[in-house]
Motif scaffolding. Structure first.
Motif, PDB file in Angstrom:
ATOM      1  N   ASP A  50      61.537  25.435 103.850  1.00 28.78           N
ATOM      2  CA  ASP A  50      62.937  25.042 103.696  1.00 28.78           C
ATOM      3  C   ASP A  50      63.533  24.735 105.068  1.00 28.78           C
ATOM      4  O   ASP A  50      64.258  23.753 105.232  1.00 28.78           O
ATOM      5  CB  ASP A  50      63.730  26.163 103.021  1.00 28.78           C
ATOM      6  CG  ASP A  50      63.249  26.418 101.609  1.00 28.78           C
ATOM      7  OD1 ASP A  50      63.561  25.600 100.729  1.00 28.78           O
ATOM      8  OD2 ASP A  50      62.564  27.424 101.394  1.00 28.78           O
ATOM      9  N   GLU A  74      58.679  12.036 103.078  1.00 32.48           N
ATOM     10  CA  GLU A  74      59.740  12.274 102.082  1.00 32.48           C
ATOM     11  C   GLU A  74      59.912  13.779 101.944  1.00 32.48           C
ATOM     12  O   GLU A  74      59.241  14.430 101.155  1.00 32.48           O
ATOM     13  CB  GLU A  74      59.370  11.635 100.739  1.00 32.48           C
ATOM     14  CG  GLU A  74      59.431  10.123 100.760  1.00 32.48           C
ATOM     15  CD  GLU A  74      59.269   9.529  99.376  1.00 32.48           C
ATOM     16  OE1 GLU A  74      59.230  10.293  98.388  1.00 32.48           O
ATOM     17  OE2 GLU A  74      59.172   8.298  99.282  1.00 32.48           O
ATOM     18  N   THR A  75      60.799  14.326 102.743  1.00 32.59           N
ATOM     19  CA  THR A  75      60.987  15.772 102.746  1.00 32.59           C
ATOM     20  C   THR A  75      62.450  16.103 103.002  1.00 32.59           C
ATOM     21  O   THR A  75      63.161  15.325 103.631  1.00 32.59           O
ATOM     22  CB  THR A  75      60.101  16.430 103.830  1.00 32.59           C
ATOM     23  OG1 THR A  75      60.426  17.801 103.938  1.00 32.59           O
ATOM     24  CG2 THR A  75      60.333  15.769 105.179  1.00 32.59           C
ATOM     25  N   ASP A  76      62.879  17.248 102.494  1.00 30.54           N
ATOM     26  CA  ASP A  76      64.247  17.692 102.776  1.00 30.54           C
ATOM     27  C   ASP A  76      64.233  18.957 103.640  1.00 30.54           C
ATOM     28  O   ASP A  76      65.116  19.795 103.572  1.00 30.54           O
ATOM     29  CB  ASP A  76      65.028  17.923 101.478  1.00 30.54           C
ATOM     30  CG  ASP A  76      64.367  18.941 100.568  1.00 30.54           C
ATOM     31  OD1 ASP A  76      63.336  19.511 100.963  1.00 30.54           O
ATOM     32  OD2 ASP A  76      64.878  19.165  99.448  1.00 30.54           O
ATOM     33  N   GLN A  78      64.977  21.161 106.628  1.00 32.54           N
ATOM     34  CA  GLN A  78      66.052  21.170 107.623  1.00 32.54           C
ATOM     35  C   GLN A  78      65.484  21.691 108.944  1.00 32.54           C
ATOM     36  O   GLN A  78      64.980  22.809 109.001  1.00 32.54           O
ATOM     37  CB  GLN A  78      67.196  22.061 107.137  1.00 32.54           C
ATOM     38  CG  GLN A  78      67.870  21.522 105.879  1.00 32.54           C
ATOM     39  CD  GLN A  78      69.020  22.418 105.472  1.00 32.54           C
ATOM     40  OE1 GLN A  78      70.075  22.415 106.092  1.00 32.54           O
ATOM     41  NE2 GLN A  78      68.820  23.198 104.431  1.00 32.54           N
ATOM     42  N   LYS A 100      68.916  18.772 112.113  1.00 33.77           N
ATOM     43  CA  LYS A 100      70.223  19.278 111.683  1.00 33.77           C
ATOM     44  C   LYS A 100      70.975  20.009 112.797  1.00 33.77           C
ATOM     45  O   LYS A 100      72.183  19.871 112.948  1.00 33.77           O
ATOM     46  CB  LYS A 100      70.051  20.231 110.484  1.00 33.77           C
ATOM     47  CG  LYS A 100      69.636  19.541 109.198  1.00 33.77           C
ATOM     48  CD  LYS A 100      70.719  18.617 108.691  1.00 33.77           C
ATOM     49  CE  LYS A 100      70.289  17.920 107.408  1.00 33.77           C
ATOM     50  NZ  LYS A 100      71.269  16.896 107.008  1.00 33.77           N
ATOM     51  N   HIS A 122      73.925  24.237 103.486  1.00 35.35           N
ATOM     52  CA  HIS A 122      73.453  22.883 103.187  1.00 35.35           C
ATOM     53  C   HIS A 122      72.370  22.918 102.107  1.00 35.35           C
ATOM     54  O   HIS A 122      72.319  22.055 101.232  1.00 35.35           O
ATOM     55  CB  HIS A 122      72.905  22.230 104.454  1.00 35.35           C
ATOM     56  CG  HIS A 122      72.526  20.788 104.272  1.00 35.35           C
ATOM     57  ND1 HIS A 122      73.464  19.792 104.076  1.00 35.35           N
ATOM     58  CD2 HIS A 122      71.312  20.184 104.229  1.00 35.35           C
ATOM     59  CE1 HIS A 122      72.847  18.635 103.931  1.00 35.35           C
ATOM     60  NE2 HIS A 122      71.542  18.851 104.024  1.00 35.35           N
ATOM     61  N   ARG A 123      71.492  23.926 102.180  1.00 33.73           N
ATOM     62  CA  ARG A 123      70.421  24.049 101.184  1.00 33.73           C
ATOM     63  C   ARG A 123      70.999  24.276  99.790  1.00 33.73           C
ATOM     64  O   ARG A 123      70.542  23.681  98.818  1.00 33.73           O
ATOM     65  CB  ARG A 123      69.491  25.203 101.573  1.00 33.73           C
ATOM     66  CG  ARG A 123      68.424  25.569 100.532  1.00 33.73           C
ATOM     67  CD  ARG A 123      67.532  24.427 100.167  1.00 33.73           C
ATOM     68  NE  ARG A 123      66.787  23.933 101.309  1.00 33.73           N
ATOM     69  CZ  ARG A 123      65.955  22.891 101.258  1.00 33.73           C
ATOM     70  NH1 ARG A 123      65.773  22.252 100.128  1.00 33.73           N
ATOM     71  NH2 ARG A 123      65.331  22.478 102.342  1.00 33.73           N
ATOM     72  N   LEU A 126      72.264  21.057  98.499  1.00 31.66           N
ATOM     73  CA  LEU A 126      71.160  20.202  98.060  1.00 31.66           C
ATOM     74  C   LEU A 126      70.634  20.642  96.697  1.00 31.66           C
ATOM     75  O   LEU A 126      70.314  19.820  95.843  1.00 31.66           O
ATOM     76  CB  LEU A 126      70.006  20.255  99.072  1.00 31.66           C
ATOM     77  CG  LEU A 126      70.150  19.450 100.365  1.00 31.66           C
ATOM     78  CD1 LEU A 126      68.949  19.713 101.264  1.00 31.66           C
ATOM     79  CD2 LEU A 126      70.264  17.962 100.058  1.00 31.66           C
TER      80      LEU A 126
END
Length: 343
Positions: A50, A74-76, A78, A100, A122-123, A126
């Motif tokens: 994460d 393609e990843t989120d 942080q 970030k 933020h997580r 999301l």
């Protein structure tokens, strides 16, 4: 449990940062350690973290290159860059790669605490957000399953969506609006193929809790498939009217809601909701009412004995019939008959 990856070539810094992160977070973290960017990429391929905390100056693949590679994936994840004052320009360059936050060495507990709080906020945002593309993907798959009458595939799509839905941290209003919007989009797509669902709008106001919200959505969606199946078989009758006719025909028998739903090709839970919405009564209450109304008609005919009438409307237990009739009319069967002038 959130996963945190710490990337630094100095073991003592990795260990110290790991301890501080555990102390600063509100919840425990699953912490992974890597000594350079190359090792970090391997760990990310195995289990996407994460949060990622990375130093800039490292052998093999440094932090700057690591951030660049992550920006192409393609990843989120942080990312937080940890840098010394001399690396400030590098840190600024990392921002263009989607970093970030950045922390200056030596990392203080207060600064780390603030950064983690921002990452967590933020997580959560999301996790509650469902993109238009994601919603459209779910609905397109449902639309295709319904059009081809593939009940098994529709069930699998709904199970996938439910798993995703229950994991997201959404408010009840967000959950309700998402499912109602999803249903409206499904109806819109079906209308393109001239499929007109009996229920064009889904109202989830009465549903309590995320599980029930999704259950109602899933039942309404499955009902569209069954409606389409009946229409293609030339059975485009109103299921509630069919249910009423079936109940009327079998008043002398102990027919259950599940049996009637099966005859109609509907899920029992959805049929129960649909029946109450249409009639304003539960299935059981409606059936009792129809039995008592038939009993009143038969009691008006002196040729029928009260015990025979009891069997005729589905009560083998005569005292039970008498009790139910009195509860419904306020009079025992014999009293009701006396009121009609029949001894």
């Amino acid at each position: 449990m959130r996963c945190v990856l710490i990337v630094d070539d100095e073991p003592m810094i990795r260990k110290g940062l790991s301890i501080m992160i555990q102390q600063c977070g509100e919840h425990p973290y699953n912490i992974k350690l890597a000594q350079n960017g190359e090792e970090a990429i391997q760990l990310i391929m195995e289990e996407q973290p994460d949060f990622l905390f990375t130093d800039i100056r490292m052998p093999k693949v440094d932090g700057l290159e690591l951030c660049r590679r992550l920006s192409e994936m393609e990843t989120d994840i942080q990312t937080v860059v940890i840098s010394g004052y001399g690396d400030f320009e590098y840190a600024r360059q990392c921002v263009s790669y989607g970093v970030k936050e950045y922390l200056l060495k030596p990392v203080s507990k207060g600064n780390l605490q603030n950064v983690i709080a921002k990452l967590e906020a933020h997580r959560e945002k999301l996790e509650s957000f469902v993109s238009v593309a994601k919603l459209d993907e779910w609905v397109m798959r449902m639309d295709d399953a319904i059009w081809t009458l593939d009940k098994e595939r529709l069930y699998l799509v709904l199970k996938e969506w439910e798993t995703d839905f229950l994991q997201r941290k959404m408010s009840r209003i967000q959950q309700k609006e998402l499912l109602e919007e999803g249903y409206a989009l499904l109806v819109k797509k079906l209308l393109v193929n001239s499929v007109t669902p009996g229920k064009s709008v889904l109202d989830l106001s009465a549903a309590a809790g995320p599980e029930q919200l999704f259950h109602c959505f899933a039942e309404a969606s499955a009902a569209i498939l069954e409606e389409l199946r009946r229409k293609r078989k030339g059975k485009a009758k109103d299921p509630i009217e069919e249910a009423k006719a079936f109940i009327e025909k079998h008043l002398a028998q102990e027919v259950s809601l599940e049996e009637v739903a099966e005859v109609l090709g509907l899920n029992a839970s959805y049929f129960s909701q649909m029946f109450k919405h249409s009639t304003g009564e539960t299935f059981v209450h409606y059936r009792i009412k129809r039995r008592m109304e038939k009993a009143k008609r038969l009691l008006a005919d002196a040729s029928y004995r009260i015990t025979d009438i009891s069997y005729e409307v589905g009560y083998a237990d005569h005292p039970h019939f008498t009790k139910t009739f009195k509860k419904f009319t306020g009079l025992a069967p014999s009293e009701y008959r006396n009121q009609l002038g029949i001894d």
